[in-house]
Design an enzyme around this catalytic site. Structure first.
Site, mmCIF file in Angstrom:
data_model
loop_
_atom_site.group_PDB
_atom_site.id
_atom_site.type_symbol
_atom_site.label_atom_id
_atom_site.label_comp_id
_atom_site.label_asym_id
_atom_site.label_seq_id
_atom_site.Cartn_x
_atom_site.Cartn_y
_atom_site.Cartn_z
ATOM 1 N N HIS A 23 46.571 40.382 31.046
ATOM 2 C CA HIS A 23 46.263 39.588 32.239
ATOM 3 C C HIS A 23 44.765 39.532 32.498
ATOM 4 O O HIS A 23 44.302 38.671 33.259
ATOM 5 C CB HIS A 23 46.975 40.208 33.448
ATOM 6 C CG HIS A 23 47.608 39.216 34.371
ATOM 7 N ND1 HIS A 23 47.916 37.914 34.014
ATOM 8 C CD2 HIS A 23 48.000 39.335 35.689
ATOM 9 C CE1 HIS A 23 48.475 37.298 35.038
ATOM 10 N NE2 HIS A 23 48.532 38.130 36.070
ATOM 11 N N ASN A 26 50.030 32.941 39.093
ATOM 12 C CA ASN A 26 49.683 33.193 40.493
ATOM 13 C C ASN A 26 48.195 33.087 40.782
ATOM 14 O O ASN A 26 47.800 32.763 41.911
ATOM 15 C CB ASN A 26 50.214 34.552 40.929
ATOM 16 C CG ASN A 26 51.718 34.555 41.094
ATOM 17 O OD1 ASN A 26 52.316 33.533 41.432
ATOM 18 N ND2 ASN A 26 52.349 35.698 40.844
ATOM 19 N N ASN A 67 46.546 37.587 42.377
ATOM 20 C CA ASN A 67 47.321 36.696 43.242
ATOM 21 C C ASN A 67 46.523 36.103 44.398
ATOM 22 O O ASN A 67 46.993 35.177 45.053
ATOM 23 C CB ASN A 67 48.549 37.429 43.794
ATOM 24 C CG ASN A 67 49.546 37.769 42.713
ATOM 25 O OD1 ASN A 67 49.338 37.491 41.536
ATOM 26 N ND2 ASN A 67 50.652 38.377 43.106
#
Length: 217
Positions: free
Chosen positions: A45, A138, A92
């Site tokens: 990520h 997100n 997010n």
């Protein structure tokens, strides 16, 4: 031209939440997405953070300024005045960093380039996208919400989907495999090249140049 751009009757431009004033069309904001902290440092990520760090290194810059819930620095990339930023809000809430950083520097969304991990591309693939939806990512969801739409270019770095089961969260928040790590540096370098091509040649030309390349092996 953009949904977030509003002009007052006097000819001025508003500065409401989510709005950006375009006064320096030559300036770019390059944003690498990821999560802050050593726990996430080497995860899939965080490939956006890795690319941002390498871009800064290549440009002789350091992302040492701390403001707008981000670490960022100024530099010149492919002859273009640029800012490279890494939001520190966690993935997010990335838009809570990107929007005020862009607004303060008067950078319109068409010149906000977001580098992010992409499940729907195999590891080693690098693709440029001119605009679009968030496709469940997100970080992109947050940025689009704060900018008032998805009219910003992205550089998508493939991380592939998990090979076993449906543990997508574990996959994206997991470390690269030993096989992936052996070519990760080359992937990061190719992504940096893609960003430079985007800035120097424009989004459409960069898409034509970059998107047909096979994955890094």
């Amino acid at each position: 031209m953009f949904s977030w751009l509003r002009r007052k009757s006097s000819g001025g431009q508003s500065a409401h939440r989510g709005s950006l004033r375009v006064e320096e069309p030559g300036m770019w904001l390059i944003v690498g997405l990821g999560n802050p902290g050593s726990k996430y440092e080497h995860t899939r990520h965080n490939i956006g953070f890795m690319v941002a760090d390498r871009l800064a290194e290549r440009a002789g810059s350091k992302l040492s300024t701390k403001k707008f819930n981000a670490h960022f620095g100024s530099c010149v990339i492919a002859g273009c005045k640029s800012l490279i930023g890494k939001p520190q809000t966690y993935m997010n809430s990335s838009g809570d960093s990107v929007q005020p950083m862009a607004a303060f520097h008067k950078i319109g969304s068409s010149q906000v380039v977001v580098i992010h991990d992409e499940l729907d591309l195999p590891f080693g693939s690098v693709r440029i996208k001119q605009s679009g939806g968030h496709a469940g990512h997100n970080g992109l969801r947050s940025i689009s919400a704060r900018l008032g739409g998805g009219d910003y270019p992205r550089v998508r770095v493939g991380i592939g989907r998990p090979t076993r089961g449906d543990n997508v969260t574990g996959h994206v928040l997991g470390a690269f495999s030993s096989v992936e790590r052996s070519s990760l540096d080359a992937v990061i370098e190719r992504t940096c090249d893609a960003v430079e091509t985007l800035l120097s040649e424009g989004v459409v030309a960069a898409m034509n140049s970059v998107n047909g390349q096979p994955p890094v092996c």
